[in-house]
Design a protein around this motif. Structure first.
Motif, PDB file in Angstrom:
ATOM      1  N   VAL A   1      10.695 -19.753 -31.628  1.00 34.70           N
ATOM      2  CA  VAL A   1       9.677 -18.707 -31.532  1.00 34.70           C
ATOM      3  C   VAL A   1       8.801 -18.948 -30.302  1.00 34.70           C
ATOM      4  CG1 VAL A   1       7.648 -17.710 -32.658  1.00 34.70           C
ATOM      5  CG2 VAL A   1       9.695 -18.255 -34.014  1.00 34.70           C
ATOM      6  N   GLY A   2       8.476 -20.222 -30.056  1.00 29.12           N
ATOM      7  CA  GLY A   2       7.605 -20.552 -28.939  1.00 29.12           C
ATOM      8  C   GLY A   2       8.191 -20.218 -27.579  1.00 29.12           C
ATOM      9  N   ILE A   3       9.516 -20.312 -27.416  1.00 30.29           N
ATOM     10  CA  ILE A   3      10.117 -20.005 -26.111  1.00 30.29           C
ATOM     11  C   ILE A   3      10.357 -18.501 -25.926  1.00 30.29           C
ATOM     12  CG2 ILE A   3      11.217 -22.266 -25.954  1.00 30.29           C
ATOM     13  CD1 ILE A   3      13.918 -20.816 -26.556  1.00 30.29           C
ATOM     14  N   GLY A   4      10.076 -17.705 -26.951  1.00 26.38           N
ATOM     15  CA  GLY A   4      10.318 -16.276 -26.853  1.00 26.38           C
ATOM     16  C   GLY A   4      11.650 -15.853 -27.425  1.00 26.38           C
ATOM     17  N   ARG A   5      12.166 -16.650 -28.363  1.00 29.37           N
ATOM     18  CA  ARG A   5      13.434 -16.363 -29.032  1.00 29.37           C
ATOM     19  C   ARG A   5      14.545 -16.156 -28.003  1.00 29.37           C
ATOM     20  NH1 ARG A   5      12.110 -15.181 -34.570  1.00 29.37           N
ATOM     21  NH2 ARG A   5       9.860 -14.842 -34.814  1.00 29.37           N
ATOM     22  N   ARG A   6      15.414 -15.169 -28.257  1.00 24.22           N
ATOM     23  CA  ARG A   6      16.611 -15.048 -27.420  1.00 24.22           C
ATOM     24  C   ARG A   6      16.277 -14.686 -25.973  1.00 24.22           C
ATOM     25  NH1 ARG A   6      18.545 -10.015 -26.261  1.00 24.22           N
ATOM     26  NH2 ARG A   6      17.596  -8.235 -27.312  1.00 24.22           N
ATOM     27  N   ARG A   7      15.180 -13.942 -25.733  1.00 26.45           N
ATOM     28  CA  ARG A   7      14.829 -13.611 -24.351  1.00 26.45           C
ATOM     29  C   ARG A   7      14.489 -14.866 -23.557  1.00 26.45           C
ATOM     30  NH1 ARG A   7      11.247  -7.996 -24.729  1.00 26.45           N
ATOM     31  NH2 ARG A   7      12.927  -6.708 -25.617  1.00 26.45           N
ATOM     32  N   GLY A   8      13.746 -15.765 -24.186  1.00 25.01           N
ATOM     33  CA  GLY A   8      13.436 -17.022 -23.518  1.00 25.01           C
ATOM     34  C   GLY A   8      14.678 -17.859 -23.290  1.00 25.01           C
ATOM     35  N   LEU A   9      15.568 -17.855 -24.284  1.00 15.23           N
ATOM     36  CA  LEU A   9      16.806 -18.618 -24.148  1.00 15.23           C
ATOM     37  C   LEU A   9      17.688 -18.020 -23.061  1.00 15.23           C
ATOM     38  CD1 LEU A   9      18.348 -21.030 -25.482  1.00 15.23           C
ATOM     39  CD2 LEU A   9      19.595 -19.309 -26.793  1.00 15.23           C
ATOM     40  N   ASP A  10      17.820 -16.692 -23.026  1.00 14.27           N
ATOM     41  CA  ASP A  10      18.648 -16.048 -22.014  1.00 14.27           C
ATOM     42  C   ASP A  10      18.134 -16.337 -20.610  1.00 14.27           C
ATOM     43  OD1 ASP A  10      20.261 -14.993 -23.953  1.00 14.27           O
ATOM     44  OD2 ASP A  10      19.484 -12.950 -23.818  1.00 14.27           O
ATOM     45  N   ALA A  11      16.810 -16.329 -20.441  1.00 13.40           N
ATOM     46  CA  ALA A  11      16.240 -16.598 -19.122  1.00 13.40           C
ATOM     47  C   ALA A  11      16.570 -18.021 -18.672  1.00 13.40           C
ATOM     48  CB  ALA A  11      14.729 -16.378 -19.148  1.00 13.40           C
ATOM     49  N   ALA A  12      16.466 -18.969 -19.602  1.00 16.62           N
ATOM     50  CA  ALA A  12      16.801 -20.356 -19.264  1.00 16.62           C
ATOM     51  C   ALA A  12      18.295 -20.499 -18.997  1.00 16.62           C
ATOM     52  CB  ALA A  12      16.377 -21.283 -20.405  1.00 16.62           C
ATOM     53  N   ASN A  13      19.117 -19.854 -19.806  1.00 15.79           N
ATOM     54  CA  ASN A  13      20.563 -19.964 -19.634  1.00 15.79           C
ATOM     55  C   ASN A  13      21.019 -19.421 -18.286  1.00 15.79           C
ATOM     56  OD1 ASN A  13      20.799 -21.114 -22.135  1.00 15.79           O
ATOM     57  ND2 ASN A  13      21.525 -19.267 -23.163  1.00 15.79           N
ATOM     58  N   ALA A  14      20.375 -18.348 -17.823  1.00 16.07           N
ATOM     59  CA  ALA A  14      20.731 -17.796 -16.511  1.00 16.07           C
ATOM     60  C   ALA A  14      20.457 -18.815 -15.408  1.00 16.07           C
ATOM     61  CB  ALA A  14      19.949 -16.514 -16.257  1.00 16.07           C
ATOM     62  N   ARG A  15      19.376 -19.554 -15.530  1.00 15.21           N
ATOM     63  CA  ARG A  15      19.060 -20.578 -14.529  1.00 15.21           C
ATOM     64  C   ARG A  15      19.977 -21.781 -14.639  1.00 15.21           C
ATOM     65  NH1 ARG A  15      12.603 -21.155 -15.053  1.00 15.21           N
ATOM     66  NH2 ARG A  15      12.942 -22.727 -13.419  1.00 15.21           N
ATOM     67  N   LEU A  16      20.500 -22.025 -15.834  1.00 15.96           N
ATOM     68  CA  LEU A  16      21.405 -23.150 -16.041  1.00 15.96           C
ATOM     69  C   LEU A  16      22.838 -22.819 -15.679  1.00 15.96           C
ATOM     70  CD1 LEU A  16      19.953 -24.367 -19.462  1.00 15.96           C
ATOM     71  CD2 LEU A  16      19.701 -25.523 -17.253  1.00 15.96           C
TER      72      LEU A  16
ATOM     73  N   VAL B   1      19.613 -28.331 -28.013  1.00 16.28           N
ATOM     74  CA  VAL B   1      19.390 -28.867 -26.665  1.00 16.28           C
ATOM     75  C   VAL B   1      19.011 -27.734 -25.714  1.00 16.28           C
ATOM     76  CG1 VAL B   1      20.364 -30.235 -24.789  1.00 16.28           C
ATOM     77  CG2 VAL B   1      21.033 -30.727 -27.146  1.00 16.28           C
ATOM     78  N   ASP B   2      19.609 -26.563 -25.892  1.00 14.35           N
ATOM     79  CA  ASP B   2      19.266 -25.401 -25.077  1.00 14.35           C
ATOM     80  C   ASP B   2      17.815 -24.983 -25.304  1.00 14.35           C
ATOM     81  OD1 ASP B   2      22.100 -25.472 -25.988  1.00 14.35           O
ATOM     82  OD2 ASP B   2      22.355 -23.807 -24.592  1.00 14.35           O
ATOM     83  N   ILE B   3      17.397 -24.994 -26.568  1.00 14.17           N
ATOM     84  CA  ILE B   3      16.009 -24.635 -26.876  1.00 14.17           C
ATOM     85  C   ILE B   3      15.055 -25.594 -26.176  1.00 14.17           C
ATOM     86  CG2 ILE B   3      14.305 -24.458 -28.736  1.00 14.17           C
ATOM     87  CD1 ILE B   3      16.613 -23.575 -30.590  1.00 14.17           C
ATOM     88  N   LEU B   4      15.372 -26.881 -26.208  1.00 16.37           N
ATOM     89  CA  LEU B   4      14.519 -27.861 -25.529  1.00 16.37           C
ATOM     90  C   LEU B   4      14.532 -27.629 -24.019  1.00 16.37           C
ATOM     91  CD1 LEU B   4      12.746 -30.362 -25.477  1.00 16.37           C
ATOM     92  CD2 LEU B   4      14.832 -31.762 -25.532  1.00 16.37           C
ATOM     93  N   ALA B   5      15.701 -27.340 -23.446  1.00 18.91           N
ATOM     94  CA  ALA B   5      15.779 -27.092 -22.005  1.00 18.91           C
ATOM     95  C   ALA B   5      14.928 -25.882 -21.624  1.00 18.91           C
ATOM     96  CB  ALA B   5      17.228 -26.882 -21.582  1.00 18.91           C
ATOM     97  N   ALA B   6      14.983 -24.820 -22.439  1.00 19.46           N
ATOM     98  CA  ALA B   6      14.165 -23.640 -22.165  1.00 19.46           C
ATOM     99  C   ALA B   6      12.681 -23.971 -22.231  1.00 19.46           C
ATOM    100  CB  ALA B   6      14.508 -22.532 -23.162  1.00 19.46           C
TER     101      ALA B   6
END
Length: 301
Positions: A152-167, A110-115
């Protein structure tokens, strides 16, 4: 959908996409199964309804009644953490190992989709048809290959971390290395994600929230277990489960998060577990703790 309301759902992507894809490293996500063999439905877990939920009095709040109901469930293997937010009454509850971290397994999807959705919002472009096909497979069927491609498309953990910070996630969930299935999370972060998906107080747009909810409301029937057991039989939940066998110990991680409806209340529920002796034992723990907490917090059985 829970076991009481589950219906067979046709496979949108054809016979080549089933419950879980086999990844090169079996410890990177859920217990992998061949793509052409449907995942077996676990034996129904015994989820006894609380038989004597305390009736809140002037000295016992619904939150205390819920904790008492959970304490009376007796011994269990491993550990768990639970969080509930009643969107109707405003009551909240946490219980168990709430300060500890747990392996995310497939609830991280769900986090990957949110990102992915946040990145599309930032660019002002909707998801492509290919991204929608992958998102459907990832959430509805918990397909690991689809999750890997979107990861891979969201930029792996960097993309996830950026989304998580906003969440609004805690530091416990940021900056982690390794495969997506082994990221670690807390029930507080799971609740932050659920609030972002199911409430208006969210960086996700209304369209992004509605799209995510539509996928979480249409999970394939053979995964119709988890926090949905706490809901009313006539009301289908919106949820995502995760399960993972750890080869190093032979024990299981079993997680479930989502939105349930019970006795006229809408509730966000997250249960994370580890150290489970089997997948079935983990499912039983998730379902009986979610049921006890929701029913007692609402104050009716």
């Amino acid at each position: 959908m829970n076991r009481r309301t589950a219906l067979a759902i046709p496979l949108l992507l054809g016979a080549t996409v089933t419950a879980h894809a086999l990844l090169p490293d079996p410890d990177t996500a859920d217990a992998a199964l061949p793509r052409t063999v449907p995942r077996a439905v676990p034996a129904p877990a015994s989820v006894p309804a609380p038989t004597s939920v305390p009736v809140p009095t002037r000295t016992q709040s619904p939150e205390r009644a819920a904790r008492a109901a959970l304490d009376r469930l007796g011994p269990f293997d491993g550990r768990y953490a639970l969080a509930v937010a009643d969107l109707t009454s405003g009551r909240t509850l946490t219980h168990g190992s709430v300060t500890g971290t747990f392996v995310s397994a497939s609830v991280i999807k769900v986090d990957i989709l949110a990102a992915l959705l946040l990145q599309g919002q930032d660019r002002g472009v909707p998801l492509t048809a290919a991204q929608k096909r992958l998102a459907s497979a990832m959430i509805r069927f918990s397909d690991n290959e689809a999750a890997q491609e979107l990861w891979v498309g969201i930029g792996r953990r960097r993309g996830l971390d950026a989304a998580n910070a906003r969440l609004g996630f805690s530091a416990a969930h940021a900056g982690q290395r390794g495969p997506w299935g082994l990221t670690r999370t807390t029930v507080r972060d799971r609740m932050a994600l659920l609030k972002a998906v199911f409430t208006d107080d969210s960086p996700l747009s209304a369209a992004s929230r509605a799209y995510t909810r539509s996928l979480m409301s249409d999970v394939t029937a053979d995964q119709g277990w988890g926090v949905g057991a706490a809901g009313s039989p006539a009301s289908a939940p919106a949820f995502k489960n995760g399960w993972l066998s750890r080869p190093s110990t032979g024990l299981w991680v079993v997680n479930s998060v989502g939105l349930v409806e019970y006795a006229g209340h809408s509730l966000l529920v997250a249960v994370l577990t580890d150290g489970q002796t089997s997948e079935e034992a983990g499912i039983a723990l998730v379902e009986r703790t979610a049921t006890a907490a929701v029913h007692a917090l609402v104050g009716s059985v």
